[in-house]
Design an enzyme around this catalytic site. Structure first.
Site, short mmCIF file in Angstrom:
data_model
loop_
_atom_site.label_atom_id
_atom_site.label_comp_id
_atom_site.label_asym_id
_atom_site.label_seq_id
_atom_site.Cartn_x
_atom_site.Cartn_y
_atom_site.Cartn_z
CG ASP A 117 47.45 115.61 -22.48
OD1 ASP A 117 48.17 115.64 -22.67
OD2 ASP A 117 46.35 115.58 -22.28
CB THR A 130 46.43 114.02 -26.31
OG1 THR A 130 45.80 114.45 -24.97
CG2 THR A 130 47.69 114.10 -26.26
#
Ligand code: AMP
Ligand code: MG
Length: 346
Positions: A64, A147
């Site tokens: 990320d 995620t």
């Protein structure tokens, strides 16, 4: 029967904006960020070790942070003055306890950009994503959408959109784990410019590959539609969607996948309907979870509304304050679906 309101026609909608430089920059930025996330995923043990749990209990990984820094650096190079609304911030990485994670982020960014940058530059790039979405023009980025899917080995997306006058005008959706017929290696980029249609191109070799125009098949009756939704039951009301599927008599198998890859699935005909039904009254959808996917699907001639049939309203900063949930479809009978959803969720 519920009415589906058309999106507000502002000057941006009516004028066809060229935005070639923005599109090409976004394609390159997202492709580079996808490669960074894939490199992190390959060393998945490393990715797990670098997982930080945010205040809202959601996970954030080396991937990320690296993807946000990579996209921010590309945008800075091409459009230095454009603000960026990114999902991540550098706060947790600045904690001395996370120095190991920061070192892995820096290594991933160096590899993806080919630049021997240090920690301070990477942290600055990350913080370029701190804009609030209150200007006439800005970019919106979810560096790794889904995620949980990324960590589970499922779908995830790098999602980048340009917003002008409160409307997405350019979008690129990178889906590194998407498998499709004709792809030797998984991975797709889907892209759109407002008023100019949508296309997809293989992620690997995208710069020279043929761009395939995307146009949904709206002739399918609602009963023949396949529904897709989140894997996570906390992100969508899966029991309500089951009732809706039954009520509409949808025959196709429901598909569960993480991230905005669901918008990609509808835009390319792997599914026909994406339902995101509120699980909590107070939750507001985040702009980075929808801006890119919604424009790609709309430009592929799909329909995107909230659960009340209203268009998604990107004029309120980082959240879709005026909307609840999302119904995205390739069906001509979108209004019938909105009605069924309204009955199912009350
Ligand atoms: P998905 O992969 O479709 O399940 O969506 C992932 C996104 O769901 C994350 O990026 C979060 O921003 C978002 N999310 C977190 N909590 C919720 C919630 N209660 N309702 C809807 N979306 C949520
Ligand atoms: Mg997200």
């Amino acid at each position: 029967m519920g009415r589906v309101r058309a999106s507000p026609m502002t000057e941006t909608t009516m004028k066809i904006l060229d935005r070639t430089l923005e599109l090409d920059t976004a394609l390159r930025a997202v492709a580079r960020a996808c490669h960074a996330t894939m490199a992190v995923r390959k060393g998945i043990a490393g990715a797990f070790a670098g997982t930080i749990v945010k205040e809202d209990k959601s996970p954030v990984t080396v991937a990320d942070f690296a993807a946000q820094a990579v996209v921010a650096s590309s945008l800075e190079h091409a459009f230095g003055d454009d603000p960026l609304v990114g999902e991540e911030s550098s706060d947790s990485l600045r904690d001395p306890a996370q120095s190991g994670t920061l070192a892995r982020v820096v290594a991933a960014v160096r590899e993806a950009t080919g630049q021997p940058v240090g920690e301070s530059v990477v942290l600055e790039w990350l913080d370029r994503g701190n804009a609030r979405g209150d200007t006439q023009r800005y970019w919106v980025l979810d560096p790794v959408d889904g995620t949980k899917g990324f960590l589970r080995g499922g779908q995830y997306a790098v999602a980048l959109a340009l917003i002008e006058d409160g409307e997405p005008t350019v979008a690129v959706l990178g889906c590194p784990a998407y498998e499709a017929a004709g792809l030797a290696i998984p991975g797709l980029l889907l892209a759109a410019r407002r008023g100019q249609g949508a296309f997809e191109v293989p992620l690997h070799g995208f710069a020279t590959a043929t761009r395939r125009p995307l146009r949904v098949d709206r002739s399918r009756a609602a009963s023949a539609c396949r529904m897709c939704e989140s894997v996570e039951s906390g992100h969508t009301d899966q029991s309500a969607s089951e009732r809706i599927v039954r009520e509409l008599g949808l025959t196709g198998d429901a598909l569960r996948m993480d991230s905005q890859a669901k918008y990609a699935a509808v835009a390319r005909g792997d599914a026909d309907l994406y339902l995101r039904l509120p699980t909590r009254k107070d939750y507001r959808e985040k702009v980075w979870d929808h801006a890119a996917g919604a424009l790609v699907l709309q430009e592929a001639l799909g329909t995107v509304t909230d659960v009340d049939g209203a268009p998604l309203d990107f004029r309120h900063g980082t959240t879709l304050q005026q909307n609840r949930g999302v119904i995205a479809s390739a069906c001509a009978e979108h209004a019938r679906i909105v009605d069924a959803v309204r009955r199912a969720i009350g």
